[in-house]
Design a protein around this motif. Structure first.
Motif, PDB file in Angstrom:
ATOM      1  N   VAL A  89      40.554  -4.665   1.800  1.00 41.01           N
ATOM      2  CA  VAL A  89      39.186  -4.399   2.270  1.00 41.01           C
ATOM      3  C   VAL A  89      38.340  -5.632   1.959  1.00 41.01           C
ATOM      4  O   VAL A  89      38.289  -6.077   0.799  1.00 41.01           O
ATOM      5  N   TYR A  90      37.697  -6.151   2.970  1.00 37.50           N
ATOM      6  CA  TYR A  90      36.859  -7.339   2.792  1.00 37.50           C
ATOM      7  C   TYR A  90      35.400  -6.917   3.021  1.00 37.50           C
ATOM      8  O   TYR A  90      35.041  -6.417   4.094  1.00 37.50           O
ATOM      9  N   PHE A  91      34.591  -7.129   1.997  1.00 37.03           N
ATOM     10  CA  PHE A  91      33.220  -6.612   2.009  1.00 37.03           C
ATOM     11  C   PHE A  91      32.190  -7.708   2.302  1.00 37.03           C
ATOM     12  O   PHE A  91      32.322  -8.842   1.819  1.00 37.03           O
ATOM     13  N   ASN A  92      31.169  -7.318   3.045  1.00 40.01           N
ATOM     14  CA  ASN A  92      29.937  -8.103   3.070  1.00 40.01           C
ATOM     15  C   ASN A  92      29.230  -7.767   1.754  1.00 40.01           C
ATOM     16  O   ASN A  92      28.923  -6.611   1.479  1.00 40.01           O
ATOM     17  N   HIS A  93      28.994  -8.768   0.942  1.00 38.99           N
ATOM     18  CA  HIS A  93      28.691  -8.587  -0.477  1.00 38.99           C
ATOM     19  C   HIS A  93      27.194  -8.391  -0.752  1.00 38.99           C
ATOM     20  O   HIS A  93      26.356  -9.147  -0.256  1.00 38.99           O
ATOM     21  N   ALA A  94      26.885  -7.410  -1.592  1.00 40.68           N
ATOM     22  CA  ALA A  94      25.536  -7.224  -2.139  1.00 40.68           C
ATOM     23  C   ALA A  94      24.471  -7.255  -1.046  1.00 40.68           C
ATOM     24  O   ALA A  94      23.490  -7.985  -1.127  1.00 40.68           O
ATOM     25  N   VAL A  95      24.651  -6.415  -0.058  1.00 41.10           N
ATOM     26  CA  VAL A  95      23.711  -6.382   1.064  1.00 41.10           C
ATOM     27  C   VAL A  95      22.449  -5.633   0.634  1.00 41.10           C
ATOM     28  O   VAL A  95      22.519  -4.491   0.177  1.00 41.10           O
ATOM     29  N   ASN A  96      21.316  -6.279   0.758  1.00 43.22           N
ATOM     30  CA  ASN A  96      20.049  -5.637   0.407  1.00 43.22           C
ATOM     31  C   ASN A  96      18.995  -5.851   1.489  1.00 43.22           C
ATOM     32  O   ASN A  96      17.807  -5.708   1.247  1.00 43.22           O
ATOM     33  N   ASP A  97      19.459  -6.212   2.677  1.00 49.25           N
ATOM     34  CA  ASP A  97      18.546  -6.483   3.774  1.00 49.25           C
ATOM     35  C   ASP A  97      19.311  -6.186   5.074  1.00 49.25           C
ATOM     36  O   ASP A  97      20.384  -6.769   5.313  1.00 49.25           O
TER      37      ASP A  97
END
Ligand code: SF4
Ligand code: SF4
Length: 412
Positions: free
Chosen positions: A148-156
């Motif tokens: 699983v490859y994540f878009n990291h620490a998305v806050n926007d």
């Protein structure tokens, strides 16, 4: 569904109802027995859960490698030996050393474990840059695919509107470099970002901050007399929505700041605060598993002691309540953004507070500095700010103006 290995416990619905029956503690004690006597002495993962529609069956207690460094390969092997099969890291953890260490430690075991990693894809990051980041992770892992490859620490949400992320993940999937994609998040706008990701239909898993301190049920029943409310009352709904759509749910930041030493005097045998906090999140049937930073064999053994539970135990509740009372006014709630508009300089207050927590509570200065360096608008402006309009805006009593400037001096 209750796991047959569980000790006498109360389900979430019973727990919530019991608060209306008998106040704090008394009714609960009548409903549930002690947990410690029922825990087998050997630490071992006792439950593997399907991660949404991915087909992966992951250990309910899993390995967070954010603090993993070369020389700690034995730690990873110990986790593997007790049954942990899901290892979570990111390209920037320890400047890539976390991935390298996992790759070395798990050599020869690739087909027996699930590996995840993450990259920070910004609104304007190009797909070639993302592919280079992925290939760097593959090299350090010594593998040819990541589960699983994540878009990291998305806050926007703007980060999720970058079309190149989707072009990149589609291409990487076609090339067999990644099997599934995810979004991770633990700061402001968390539910908004999760909703967007789920509605897009293009994510297979989410990794989000979730703990008893964010759950409205906890505050309603236990801390009703406090002037505190859960900061993410909508989070249980979003997690349920993920499940309904077949999206896997892994949670993190389950210890509400992880000030474990505060609680040692109140723990008994195998009923520790950490295990209580884990049982809380795992009692939510929409949570597939949790990750937690694993930094010693002892902590792995302690954490895995909560594996297999799908209900909260009666003796967990006083521990959680005590922790919330001790730390409620010093803990910056994950995913809270109530102070966001208070700073004219646009300081990312919640991110500054989170990295300060890594330094002060986790006592991991290196991790704190690494994470602080990633904050788009850090607390440099606080050094010269005199008006301090943020001073009294935190509804949870944190003295923002007194914390941010020292944090900058420590972490910049
Ligand atoms: S400082 Fe207070 S208002 Fe700001 S994010 Fe933290 S808990 Fe929320
Ligand atoms: S001290 Fe000033 S610059 Fe710093 S967060 Fe508060 S308002 Fe913003």
């Amino acid at each position: 569904m209750k796991n047959p290995q569980d000790p006498p416990t109360i389900g979430r619905r019973e727990f919530i109802r019991s608060g209306t029956l008998a106040g704090l503690g008394v009714g609960l004690a009548a409903l549930a027995g002690p947990v410690s006597a029922a825990i087998p002495p050997a630490p071992q993962v006792r439950r593997y859960t399907p991660l949404g529609r991915t087909g992966m069956k992951i250990s309910d207690i899993s390995f967070g490698a954010d603090r993993l460094s070369p020389g700690q390969e034995d730690l990873v092997r110990h986790a593997f030996d007790v049954g942990i099969n899901y290892f979570d890291t990111a390209e920037n953890y320890r400047d890539g050393e976390s991935e390298t260490t996992l790759g070395n430690a798990l050599r020869g075991k690739r087909d027996k474990v699930f590996l995840t990693s993450k990259t920070l894809a910004w609104p304007d990051t190009g797909k070639d840059t993302m592919m280079q980041a992925l290939e760097g992770s593959l090299r350090r892992f010594q593998t040819d695919y990541i589960d699983v490859y994540f878009n990291h620490a998305v806050n926007d949400v703007a980060r999720l509107k970058n079309p190149e992320w989707y072009e990149f993940t589609e291409e990487a999937k076609k090339q067999g470099k990644i099997r599934f994609t995810g979004m991770s998040g633990h700061a402001g706008h968390l539910t908004e970002c999760l909703d967007y990701a789920l509605d897009s239909g293009k994510f297979d898993a989410i990794l989000c901050a979730y703990n008893f301190g964010q759950d409205p049920h906890f505050y309603q029943r236990f801390l009703g007399s406090f002037d505190m409310v859960a900061r993410q009352p909508d989070l249980p709904r979003v997690i349920q929505k993920a499940t309904q759509r077949g999206v896997g749910v892994v949670v993190m930041k389950t210890l509400m700041g992880a000030r474990l030493n505060d609680m040692r005097p109140y723990e008994r045998d195998h009923a520790t605060f950490a295990q209580a906090a884990f049982r809380w999140v795992l009692s939510n049937p929409n949570v597939n598993g949790l990750i937690v930073s694993m930094t010693s064999r002892e902590s792995i053994d302690e954490y895995v002691g909560a594996s297999g539970f799908t209900s909260v135990a009666a003796e967990d509740l006083p521990l959680l309540e005590r922790y919330a009372r001790i730390n409620g006014t010093s803990y910056c709630k994950h995913a809270c953004d109530a102070c966001e508009s208070a700073c004219p300089a646009g300081v990312g207050i919640s991110d500054v507070m989170r990295t300060r927590m890594y330094a002060v509570d986790y006592r991991d200065l290196r991790m704190a500095r690494d994470e602080y360096a990633m904050i788009a608008r850090n607390a440099e402006a606080c050094l010269t700010c005199t008006a301090k309009p943020c001073a009294n805006v935190c509804p949870h009593g944190l003295k923002i103006d007194a914390l941010t400037a020292p944090a900058h001096r420590l972490l910049s």
